[in-house]
Design a protein around this motif. Structure first.
Motif, PDB file in Angstrom:
ATOM      1  N   SER A 289       0.752  -1.371  -0.092  1.00 21.59           N
ATOM      2  CA  SER A 289       0.128  -0.086  -0.119  1.00 21.59           C
ATOM      3  C   SER A 289       0.820   1.318  -0.002  1.00 21.59           C
ATOM      4  CB  SER A 289      -0.839  -0.068   1.104  1.00 21.59           C
ATOM      5  OG  SER A 289      -1.743   1.117   1.399  1.00 21.59           O
ATOM      6  N   ALA A 290       0.245   2.441  -0.487  1.00 15.81           N
ATOM      7  CA  ALA A 290       0.850   3.590  -0.495  1.00 15.81           C
ATOM      8  C   ALA A 290      -0.388   4.813   0.076  1.00 15.81           C
ATOM      9  CB  ALA A 290       1.424   4.050  -1.866  1.00 15.81           C
ATOM     10  N   GLY A 291       0.265   5.617   0.970  1.00  2.00           N
ATOM     11  CA  GLY A 291      -1.173   6.551   1.624  1.00  2.00           C
ATOM     12  C   GLY A 291      -0.619   7.690   0.703  1.00  2.00           C
ATOM     13  N   GLN A 292      -1.681   8.629   1.240  1.00  2.00           N
ATOM     14  CA  GLN A 292      -1.955   9.974   0.493  1.00  2.00           C
ATOM     15  C   GLN A 292      -0.793  11.034   0.432  1.00  2.00           C
ATOM     16  OE1 GLN A 292      -5.837  10.335   2.227  1.00  2.00           O
ATOM     17  NE2 GLN A 292      -6.892   9.983   0.464  1.00  2.00           N
ATOM     18  N   ALA A 293      -0.147  10.654   1.810  1.00  2.00           N
ATOM     19  CA  ALA A 293       1.047  11.507   2.200  1.00  2.00           C
ATOM     20  C   ALA A 293       2.607  10.767   1.874  1.00  2.00           C
ATOM     21  CB  ALA A 293       1.162  11.996   3.328  1.00  2.00           C
ATOM     22  N   SER A 294       2.471   9.910   0.687  1.00  2.00           N
ATOM     23  CA  SER A 294       3.745   8.941   0.554  1.00  2.00           C
ATOM     24  C   SER A 294       4.675   9.753  -0.207  1.00  2.00           C
ATOM     25  CB  SER A 294       3.268   7.912  -0.514  1.00  2.00           C
ATOM     26  OG  SER A 294       2.997   8.376  -1.936  1.00  2.00           O
ATOM     27  N   THR A 295       4.429  10.897  -0.594  1.00  2.00           N
ATOM     28  CA  THR A 295       5.443  11.863  -1.289  1.00  2.00           C
ATOM     29  C   THR A 295       6.587  12.304  -0.319  1.00  2.00           C
ATOM     30  OG1 THR A 295       4.171  12.248  -3.378  1.00  2.00           O
ATOM     31  CG2 THR A 295       6.045  13.830  -2.807  1.00  2.00           C
ATOM     32  N   GLY A 296       6.092  12.314   0.625  1.00  2.50           N
ATOM     33  CA  GLY A 296       6.665  12.909   1.907  1.00  2.50           C
ATOM     34  C   GLY A 296       6.943  11.980   3.005  1.00  2.50           C
ATOM     35  N   PHE A 297       6.126  10.890   3.291  1.00  2.00           N
ATOM     36  CA  PHE A 297       6.104  10.165   4.532  1.00  2.00           C
ATOM     37  C   PHE A 297       6.639   8.678   3.750  1.00  2.00           C
ATOM     38  CE2 PHE A 297       3.014  12.672   7.133  1.00  2.00           C
ATOM     39  CZ  PHE A 297       3.684  13.946   7.185  1.00  2.00           C
ATOM     40  N   GLY A 298       6.529   8.435   2.570  1.00  4.19           N
ATOM     41  CA  GLY A 298       6.764   7.276   2.313  1.00  4.19           C
ATOM     42  C   GLY A 298       5.710   6.244   2.181  1.00  4.19           C
ATOM     43  N   ALA A 299       5.678   5.018   1.595  1.00  8.92           N
ATOM     44  CA  ALA A 299       4.963   4.212   1.353  1.00  8.92           C
ATOM     45  C   ALA A 299       5.122   2.969   2.445  1.00  8.92           C
ATOM     46  CB  ALA A 299       4.904   3.269  -0.138  1.00  8.92           C
ATOM     47  N   ILE A 300       4.215   1.795   2.348  1.00  7.83           N
ATOM     48  CA  ILE A 300       4.282   1.047   3.461  1.00  7.83           C
ATOM     49  C   ILE A 300       5.698   0.517   3.957  1.00  7.83           C
ATOM     50  CG2 ILE A 300       3.549  -0.998   2.153  1.00  7.83           C
ATOM     51  CD1 ILE A 300       2.793   0.046   6.112  1.00  7.83           C
ATOM     52  N   GLU A 301       6.442   0.051   2.753  1.00  6.96           N
ATOM     53  CA  GLU A 301       7.837  -0.658   2.864  1.00  6.96           C
ATOM     54  C   GLU A 301       8.737   0.467   3.582  1.00  6.96           C
ATOM     55  OE1 GLU A 301       7.611   1.080  -1.572  1.00  6.96           O
ATOM     56  OE2 GLU A 301       6.240  -0.027   0.095  1.00  6.96           O
ATOM     57  N   ASP A 302       8.315   1.613   3.485  1.00 10.90           N
ATOM     58  CA  ASP A 302       9.243   2.744   3.909  1.00 10.90           C
ATOM     59  C   ASP A 302       9.081   2.852   5.588  1.00 10.90           C
ATOM     60  OD1 ASP A 302      10.570   3.581   1.421  1.00 10.90           O
ATOM     61  OD2 ASP A 302       8.529   4.478   0.946  1.00 10.90           O
ATOM     62  N   VAL A 303       8.186   2.370   6.050  1.00 10.93           N
ATOM     63  CA  VAL A 303       7.877   2.370   7.455  1.00 10.93           C
ATOM     64  C   VAL A 303       7.910   1.039   8.247  1.00 10.93           C
ATOM     65  CG1 VAL A 303       6.536   4.711   7.373  1.00 10.93           C
ATOM     66  CG2 VAL A 303       5.247   2.717   7.319  1.00 10.93           C
ATOM     67  N   LEU A 304       8.023  -0.031   7.392  1.00  8.20           N
ATOM     68  CA  LEU A 304       7.955  -1.079   7.977  1.00  8.20           C
ATOM     69  C   LEU A 304       9.233  -1.667   8.427  1.00  8.20           C
ATOM     70  CD1 LEU A 304       6.338  -3.899   8.433  1.00  8.20           C
ATOM     71  CD2 LEU A 304       7.122  -4.657   6.281  1.00  8.20           C
ATOM     72  N   LEU A 305       9.502  -1.861   9.718  1.00  3.96           N
ATOM     73  CA  LEU A 305      10.720  -2.012  10.393  1.00  3.96           C
ATOM     74  C   LEU A 305      10.942  -3.344  10.671  1.00  3.96           C
ATOM     75  CD1 LEU A 305      11.126   1.217  12.704  1.00  3.96           C
ATOM     76  CD2 LEU A 305      11.841   0.681  10.357  1.00  3.96           C
ATOM     77  N   GLY A 306       9.853  -4.040  11.142  1.00  6.22           N
ATOM     78  CA  GLY A 306      10.060  -5.621  11.336  1.00  6.22           C
ATOM     79  C   GLY A 306       8.701  -6.118  11.230  1.00  6.22           C
ATOM     80  N   LEU A 307       8.376  -7.568  11.237  1.00  8.40           N
ATOM     81  CA  LEU A 307       7.186  -8.008  11.094  1.00  8.40           C
ATOM     82  C   LEU A 307       7.344  -9.704  11.674  1.00  8.40           C
ATOM     83  CD1 LEU A 307       7.330 -10.336   8.478  1.00  8.40           C
ATOM     84  CD2 LEU A 307       6.994  -8.355   7.262  1.00  8.40           C
ATOM     85  N   THR A 308       6.272 -10.214  11.858  1.00  8.93           N
ATOM     86  CA  THR A 308       5.991 -11.380  12.298  1.00  8.93           C
ATOM     87  C   THR A 308       4.975 -12.175  11.027  1.00  8.93           C
ATOM     88  OG1 THR A 308       6.295 -11.020  14.596  1.00  8.93           O
ATOM     89  CG2 THR A 308       5.264 -13.228  14.161  1.00  8.93           C
ATOM     90  N   ALA A 309       5.401 -13.348  10.566  1.00  9.28           N
ATOM     91  CA  ALA A 309       4.337 -13.813   9.818  1.00  9.28           C
ATOM     92  C   ALA A 309       4.326 -15.505   9.900  1.00  9.28           C
ATOM     93  CB  ALA A 309       4.804 -13.526   8.421  1.00  9.28           C
ATOM     94  N   VAL A 310       3.382 -16.035   9.535  1.00  4.55           N
ATOM     95  CA  VAL A 310       3.221 -17.544   9.648  1.00  4.55           C
ATOM     96  C   VAL A 310       3.222 -18.223   8.350  1.00  4.55           C
ATOM     97  CG1 VAL A 310       1.909 -19.493  10.730  1.00  4.55           C
ATOM     98  CG2 VAL A 310       1.977 -17.130  11.883  1.00  4.55           C
ATOM     99  N   LEU A 311       4.200 -19.109   8.241  1.00  5.62           N
ATOM    100  CA  LEU A 311       4.243 -20.057   6.953  1.00  5.62           C
ATOM    101  C   LEU A 311       3.595 -21.347   7.008  1.00  5.62           C
ATOM    102  CD1 LEU A 311       6.827 -17.847   7.245  1.00  5.62           C
ATOM    103  CD2 LEU A 311       7.644 -18.984   5.111  1.00  5.62           C
TER     104      LEU A 311
END
Length: 494
Positions: free
Chosen positions: A155-177
Motif C-alpha cells: 500500500s501507499a498512503g496519500q502523503a507517500s511523497t513525503g512520508f513514504g509508502a508502507i515498505e518505508d515505515v515497515l521495520l519488522g514483522l511476524t508472519a506464519v508460513l
C-alpha cells in the motif's frame, strides 16, 4: 471426524464460524465485479468456514491444520481490496484477522509502534494521537483497511511523497508460513544480513505467508497542513510542474495533480470550472515553512502554472479526501446509486517521467473507448516518476453488457500500460483482477522465480491458491477478465 470440528477443538471457543451470513460477507472483497455479481444475486463460491484468530500462535494452529487437510486458506484483513485478492474459493477457509487488533507498545525513544495485523488505520492513528505521533500512512481506505492488508498489498498512503509508502515505515514483522512455522524479522532501521525477508512479503497478497504482527516507524503528528494550489491549462504542463516541485525537495508531504475531468469532480463544489489543478501540502510546523512554500510555488510557476487557486483547494481536499469510499459502496452496493448496468472502478499505474505522457494519453484513450467517463490524477510522486490514478465509469444496457465493457476497458488499459513501459499497479495490488497481466510485467524469468518462491514457502499450495500467478497468462492472450464468468455464461441465481 469432521475436519472443521478438529480445527475448532484446537482453538478457543467461538474462533471458527460456519454461520451462513458470516460466510457470505467474507466470500468477496470490494472488487467491482464481485460486488456486481452479489447485488445481482449470482451464486458465488462460498468458503466452508471463517476463522477469527486472536494471536500469531492461533494463526499457526490454523495453517498446521490446513496443511494436514490440504485446505485452502484465504487471509483477510478489512475486505477493502478492489482487485479480488481476498476472494474465497469454494470449500476454503477464510482467515479473518479482525480480532488481531492490539496496538502497542509504543517505543517513544525510537518512535515505533508494535501492532497486530488486524488493526485498522483509523484505530492506529487514534491510538498514536495521545503521544503526538503518526505513522503517516493515510490510504483513502484508512477507516476500513488494516495494517496487514497494507503490507500484503504493498500500500501507499496519500502523503507517500513525503512520508513514504508502507515498505518505508515497515521495520519488522511476524508472519506464519505453512505448515505453521513462525517467521520473526526483528525491527531495525536497516540491515545487510542477507536478502530482506520483510520486503519479500510486501505485496505477496497472502500467497507466501500470513502477516500477523508488524513494527512500524512513527513521526511527529502534524498539527495541521499548509496548502498551495495552482491551475494549469493542460495535463502536460501540470505533470512537468509537479515533477519540478517534487525535485525541489521542499519537504512537501502531499503533491497531487488533477486532469480537467478529475479536477471538476474533486473541486466542482468550490466553483472550479475548467483546467487542471496542482496541489501541494506541507505539514504545519516545518522549519522554514514559508521559504519551502515559496520554493514550491516558484517551481510550479516555472512549470507553467496559469493562476494561483488558494489554500481552500487543499483544505477542501483534505476534508473530503476519503468521501469516495462510501460513495463507491453506494454505487456498487445494494443501493446502486446510478442504477443497474453501471460499474465504477479505478486503474492505478506508475512509470518513469519519460513514460508519464504516453501512459496518460494511452490509458485514458483505451478506457474512453469503452467507458462513459474517465478522469485521472497524479497522487504518488517521485523524482524519477509518478503514479497515475484513473477513475472510469462504464454504463451498459444491463449488467451483462456493463461487465463486458468493463472487461474490455481493463484489457485495453493493461495493454496500453505495457506498451508505454509502466507497471500495471502502483498500490492496489494484483488480485484476481490483474493476475493475467503479471507475467507480461515480470517476464518469463521473473514469473518463474516467483513461482519457485511460492513452491518453496508453500509446497502444498494452501495459501490463497488462486492469487497472483495462479491464473496468469501472457498479456497477448486471454486473461481472467476475458473468461466467461457468472455475468457472462452459465450464471446461476441464489
Amino acid at each position: 471426524m469432521n475436519p472443521l470440528d478438529i480445527l475448532a477443538g484446537r482453538l478457543p471457543g467461538g474462533t471458527v464460524s460456519t454461520d451462513a451470513a458470516i460466510l457470505r460477507d467474507r466470500a468477496i472483497d470490494s472488487w467491482a465485479l464481485a460486488l456486481l455479481r452479489r447485488v445481482r444475486g449470482d451464486e458465488l463460491p462460498a468458503p466452508a468456514a471463517a476463522v477469527f484468530p486472536a494471536s500469531t500462535e492461533e494463526v499457526a494452529t490454523v495453517l498446521t491444520w490446513a496443511s494436514e487437510t490440504a485446505t485452502a486458506v484465504i487471509p483477510r484483513g478489512g475486505g477493502s481490496g478492489v482487485c479480488g485478492g481476498a476472494q474465497a474459493d469454494a470449500g476454503s477457509v477464510v482467515l479473518d484477522l479482525s480480532r488481531m487488533d492490539r496496538v502497542g507498545p509504543v517505543d517513544l525513544a525510537s518512535q515505533t509502534v508494535d501492532v497486530q495485523a488486524g488493526v485498522r488505520g483509523d484505530q492506529l492513528e487514534e491510538a498514536l494521537a495521545g503521544p503526538g505521533l503518526t505513522v503517516g500512512h493515510y490510504p483513502q481506505s484508512i477507516g476500513i483497511s488494516t495494517v496487514g492488508g497494507w503490507i500484503a498489498a504493498s500500500s501507499a498512503g496519500q502523503a507517500s511523497t513525503g512520508f513514504g509508502a508502507i515498505e518505508d515505515v515497515l521495520l519488522g514483522l511476524t508472519a506464519v508460513l505453512p505448515p505453521g512455522e513462525i517467521l520473526r524479522c526483528r525491527p531495525v532501521p536497516r540491515s545487510a544480513a542477507g536478502p530482506d525477508l520483510r520486503r519479500l512479503l510486501v505485496g505477496s497478497e497472502g500467497t507466501l505467508a500470513v502477516i500477523t504482527e508488524a513494527t512500524l516507524a512513527c513521526r511527529a503528528r502534524p498539527a495541521g497542513w499548509e496548502w498551495l494550489a495552482f491551475g494549469f491549462p493542460a495535463f502536460a504542463a501540470l505533470a512537468d510542474a509537479l515533477k519540478a516541485a517534487v525535485r525541489a525537495e521542499t519537504g512537501a508531504a502531499v503533491i497531487r495533480g488533477y486532469d480537467e475531468t478529475d479536477a471538476q469532480l474533486s473541486f466542482g463544489a468550490l466553483g472550479h470550472a475548467d483546467g487542471c489543478v496542482g496541489l501541494v501540502g506541507f505539514p504545519d510546523g516545518l522549519p522554514g515553512l514559508q521559504a519551502r512554500k515559496q520554493a514550491a510555488a516558484e517551481a510550479l510557476t516555472r512549470g507553467g502554472a496559469a493562476d494561483e487557486l488558494g489554500a481552500r483547494y487543499g483544505e477542501h481536499w483534505w476534508e473530503h479526501r476519503n468521501d469516495a469510499v462510501p460513495t463507491y459502496a453506494r454505487i456498487m452496493g445494494p443501493e446502486r446509486a446510478f442504477g443497474s448496468g453501471v460499474i465504477v472502478d479505478t486503474v492505478e499505474v506508475a512509470g518513469l517521467w519519460s513514460a508519464v505522457p504516453r501512459l496518460y494519453e494511452g490509458i485514458r484513450g483505451a478506457l474512453a473507448a469503452h467507458a462513459q467517463a474517465v478522469g485521472c490524477h497524479l497522487s504518488h510522486l517521485y523524482p524519477s516518476g509518478s503514479s497515475l490514478y484513473f477513475t472510469f465509469l462504464v454504463g451498459g444496457a444491463d449488467d451483462h453488457d456493463a461487465a463486458d465493457r468493463y472487461r474490455a476497458a481493463w484489457a485495453a488499459a493493461a495493454r496500453s500500460c505495457a506498451a508505454a513501459g509502466g507497471t500495471i499497479t502502483h498500490h492496489h495490488g494484483v488480485g484476481r483482477l490483474k493476475a493475467g497481466y503479471l507475467p507480461g510485467e515480470l517476464g518469463a524469468t521473473g514469473a518463474g522465480v516467483l513461482t519457485r518462491i511460492k513452491a518453496a514457502l508453500d509446497p502444498a499450495g494452501i495459501l490463497n491458491p488462486a492469487g497472483l500467478l495462479h491464473q496468469a497468462r501472457p498479456l497477448d492472450q486471454a486473461g481472467p477478465l476475458d473468461q466467461a464468468g457468472p455475468l457472462d455464461q452459465g450464471s446461476t441465481r441464489a
